[in-house]
Scaffold this active site. Structure first.
Site, PDB file in Angstrom:
ATOM      1  CB  ALA A  65       0.040  -7.155   0.372  1.00 47.86           C
ATOM      2  N   GLY A 109      -2.616  -8.697  -3.892  1.00 46.11           N
ATOM      3  CA  GLY A 109      -2.805 -10.316  -2.973  1.00 46.11           C
ATOM      4  C   GLY A 109      -4.633  -9.560  -3.015  1.00 46.11           C
ATOM      5  CD  GLU A 112      -0.959 -12.898  -4.886  1.00 44.14           C
ATOM      6  OE1 GLU A 112      -0.757 -11.813  -3.414  1.00 44.14           O
ATOM      7  OE2 GLU A 112       0.081 -13.647  -4.116  1.00 44.14           O
ATOM      8  CD  GLU A 132       1.958  -8.675  -6.487  1.00 43.40           C
ATOM      9  OE1 GLU A 132       1.825  -8.969  -8.045  1.00 43.40           O
ATOM     10  OE2 GLU A 132       1.316  -9.198  -5.704  1.00 43.40           O
TER      11      GLU A 132
HETATM   12  N1  CAA Z   1      -1.613  -0.976   0.547  1.00 45.55           N
HETATM   13  C1  CAA Z   1      -1.877   0.314   1.527  1.00 45.55           C
HETATM   14  N2  CAA Z   1      -2.712   1.493   1.079  1.00 45.55           N
HETATM   15  C2  CAA Z   1      -3.056   1.329  -0.420  1.00 45.55           C
HETATM   16  C3  CAA Z   1      -2.743   0.516  -1.350  1.00 45.55           C
HETATM   17  C4  CAA Z   1      -2.241  -0.560  -0.773  1.00 45.55           C
HETATM   18  N3  CAA Z   1      -1.632  -1.619  -1.800  1.00 45.55           N
HETATM   19  N4  CAA Z   1      -3.547   0.340  -2.245  1.00 45.55           N
HETATM   20  C5  CAA Z   1      -4.153   1.963  -2.335  1.00 45.55           C
HETATM   21  N5  CAA Z   1      -3.610   2.159  -1.089  1.00 45.55           N
HETATM   22  C6  CAA Z   1      -4.341   3.241  -0.819  1.00 45.55           C
HETATM   23  C7  CAA Z   1      -3.452   4.700  -0.949  1.00 45.55           C
HETATM   24  O1  CAA Z   1      -1.838   4.965  -0.680  1.00 45.55           O
HETATM   25  C8  CAA Z   1      -4.654   5.906  -1.039  1.00 45.55           C
HETATM   26  O2  CAA Z   1      -4.199   6.072   0.571  1.00 45.55           O
HETATM   27  P1  CAA Z   1      -4.156   7.212   1.203  1.00 45.55           P
HETATM   28  O3  CAA Z   1      -5.285   8.438   0.468  1.00 45.55           O
HETATM   29  O4  CAA Z   1      -3.764   7.507   2.449  1.00 45.55           O
HETATM   30  O5  CAA Z   1      -2.855   8.498   0.505  1.00 45.55           O
HETATM   31  C9  CAA Z   1      -5.716   5.456  -1.072  1.00 45.55           C
HETATM   32  O6  CAA Z   1      -5.804   3.707  -0.844  1.00 45.55           O
HETATM   33  C10 CAA Z   1      -6.558   5.523  -2.067  1.00 45.55           C
HETATM   34  O7  CAA Z   1      -5.316   4.945  -3.107  1.00 45.55           O
HETATM   35  P2  CAA Z   1      -4.882   6.137  -4.617  1.00 45.55           P
HETATM   36  O8  CAA Z   1      -4.628   7.626  -3.823  1.00 45.55           O
HETATM   37  O9  CAA Z   1      -3.001   5.785  -4.405  1.00 45.55           O
HETATM   38  O10 CAA Z   1      -5.968   5.645  -5.335  1.00 45.55           O
HETATM   39  P3  CAA Z   1      -5.875   5.983  -7.588  1.00 45.55           P
HETATM   40  O11 CAA Z   1      -7.314   5.454  -7.447  1.00 45.55           O
HETATM   41  O12 CAA Z   1      -4.936   6.811  -7.647  1.00 45.55           O
HETATM   42  O13 CAA Z   1      -4.602   4.395  -7.641  1.00 45.55           O
HETATM   43  C11 CAA Z   1      -4.612   2.421  -7.704  1.00 45.55           C
HETATM   44  C12 CAA Z   1      -5.096   2.925  -7.387  1.00 45.55           C
HETATM   45  C13 CAA Z   1      -3.418   2.198  -9.217  1.00 45.55           C
HETATM   46  C14 CAA Z   1      -5.145   0.958  -7.180  1.00 45.55           C
HETATM   47  C15 CAA Z   1      -3.202   2.471  -6.752  1.00 45.55           C
HETATM   48  O14 CAA Z   1      -3.312   2.969  -5.283  1.00 45.55           O
HETATM   49  C16 CAA Z   1      -2.365   1.530  -7.013  1.00 45.55           C
HETATM   50  O15 CAA Z   1      -1.646   1.422  -7.257  1.00 45.55           O
HETATM   51  N6  CAA Z   1      -2.035   0.489  -5.057  1.00 45.55           N
HETATM   52  C17 CAA Z   1      -1.143  -0.441  -5.577  1.00 45.55           C
HETATM   53  C18 CAA Z   1      -1.564  -1.672  -5.809  1.00 45.55           C
HETATM   54  C19 CAA Z   1      -0.418  -2.777  -5.075  1.00 45.55           C
HETATM   55  O16 CAA Z   1       0.729  -2.384  -5.623  1.00 45.55           O
HETATM   56  N7  CAA Z   1      -0.181  -3.680  -5.041  1.00 45.55           N
HETATM   57  C20 CAA Z   1      -0.322  -4.873  -5.228  1.00 45.55           C
HETATM   58  C21 CAA Z   1      -0.137  -4.509  -3.299  1.00 45.55           C
HETATM   59  S1  CAA Z   1       1.614  -5.902  -2.989  1.00 45.55           S
HETATM   60  C22 CAA Z   1       0.791  -7.405  -2.910  1.00 45.55           C
HETATM   61  O17 CAA Z   1      -0.202  -7.456  -3.178  1.00 45.55           O
HETATM   62  C23 CAA Z   1       2.206  -8.229  -2.259  1.00 45.55           C
HETATM   63  C24 CAA Z   1       1.115 -10.170  -1.635  1.00 45.55           C
HETATM   64  O18 CAA Z   1       1.283 -10.547  -3.021  1.00 45.55           O
HETATM   65  C25 CAA Z   1       0.592 -10.571  -0.975  1.00 45.55           C
END
Ligand code: CAA
Length: 258
Positions: A65, A109, A112, A132
């Site tokens: 998400a 998400g 999911e 999460e």
């Molecule tokens: N939401 C918003 N933006 C996101 C994102 C997310 N879930 N995941 C990645 N991005 C964005 C980053 O902010 C970044 O944007 P900027 O360049 O503007 O800073 C861009 O995508 C590239 O990401 P990274 O620079 O972080 O890329 P990376 O290769 O270094 O890392 C990753 C990749 C490990 C997937 C890392 O991006 C990450 O950990 N992302 C979040 C994963 C996460 O926590 N997901 C769960 C979300 S909560 C949820 O889903 C709740 C639910 O159940 C409904």
């Protein structure tokens, strides 16, 4: 319909829906979830479509998400909007077969969403996770329920409590994905599977989905009764006559969805 965060192509009875927010690793924001729900509904009622493939990019199916979009929301905001309550779960309500073709990250998400599809074909670079807990929340689009049913309590707890990622090989071993393929042939493999499904009777394929999905909702005796009644009902269709007749005549069946 013109979409901005997804790309939809229909060819040879297969609709391919590609998540397309490359700058955010296909993070699921409100616009994407709304467009995806519309596209899934459209494909479900499009007479030409017999199978749907849901995919992302080579780097990310979806990294979860959209954290930026939800970070400042209050309990009242998310409760009143029932965040992730309807459009985010549209994939689980599609009646036609849906294959998730997953390369790269399928996190939160994203994982999911893949689990709402009927089965997952994973590229060998796929990474699944429910991280999460690192954000101070629990999964919100069914992760604690669907991952547990897919891989069992111990591994599900491990994934949700540590927030670690599972690679494609582990995901296949655990039963989360149906097969792992080289990343470069992911779409060919998904198209081949979708093509096989498209050759079947649409009636039967929908009945198969209903029967398998019922196993998650009911007891064994109720589920097997439901299955048997569906089996009986198939004998009212021309496609049952065609399928069994074609076998006996040693020819390929030509199903007409009747
Ligand atoms: N939401 C918003 N933006 C996101 C994102 C997310 N879930 N995941 C990645 N991005 C964005 C980053 O902010 C970044 O944007 P900027 O360049 O503007 O800073 C861009 O995508 C590239 O990401 P990274 O620079 O972080 O890329 P990376 O290769 O270094 O890392 C990753 C990749 C490990 C997937 C890392 O991006 C990450 O950990 N992302 C979040 C994963 C996460 O926590 N997901 C769960 C979300 S909560 C949820 O889903 C709740 C639910 O159940 C409904």
């Amino acid at each position: 319909m013109a979409y901005e965060t997804i790309i939809v192509e229909v060819e040879d009875h297969v609709a391919v829906i590609r998540l397309n927010r490359p700058d955010a690793l296909n993070a699921l924001n409100t616009q994407l979830l709304s467009e995806l729900a519309d596209a899934l509904r459209e494909a479900d009622v499009n007479e030409k479509v017999r199978c749907i493939i849901l995919t992302g990019s080579s780097k990310a199916f979806a990294a979860g998400a959209d954290i930026k979009e939800m970070s400042e929301k209050s309990f009242v905001d998310v409760f009143l909007a029932d965040l992730f309550g309807n459009e985010a779960t549209a994939a689980a309500r599609v009646r036609k077969p849906v294959i998730a073709a997953v390369a790269g990250y399928a996190l939160g998400g994203g994982c999911e969403l893949a689990m709402m599809c009927d089965f997952i074909i994973a590229a060998d670079n796929a990474k699944f996770g429910q991280p999460e807990i690192n954000l101070g929340v629990v999964a919100g689009i069914g992760g604690t329920q669907r991952l547990t049913r897919a891989v069992g309590k111990s591994k599900s707890m491990d994934m949700h409590l540590t927030g670690r990622f599972m690679d494609a090989e582990e995901a296949e071993r655990a039963g989360l994905v149906s097969r792992v393929v080289p990343a470069k042939s992911l779409m060919d493999e998904a198209q081949a599977a979708a093509g096989k499904i498209a050759e079947k009777s649409r009636l039967t394929a929908m009945a198969v989905k209903e029967a398998v999905n019922r196993s998650f909702e009911t007891t064994l005796s109720e589920g097997t009764l439901f299955e048997r009644r569906l089996f009986h009902a198939m004998f009212a269709t021309d496609d049952q006559k065609e399928g069994m007749g074609a076998f006996l005549e040693k020819r390929a069946a030509q199903f007409r969805d009747e």
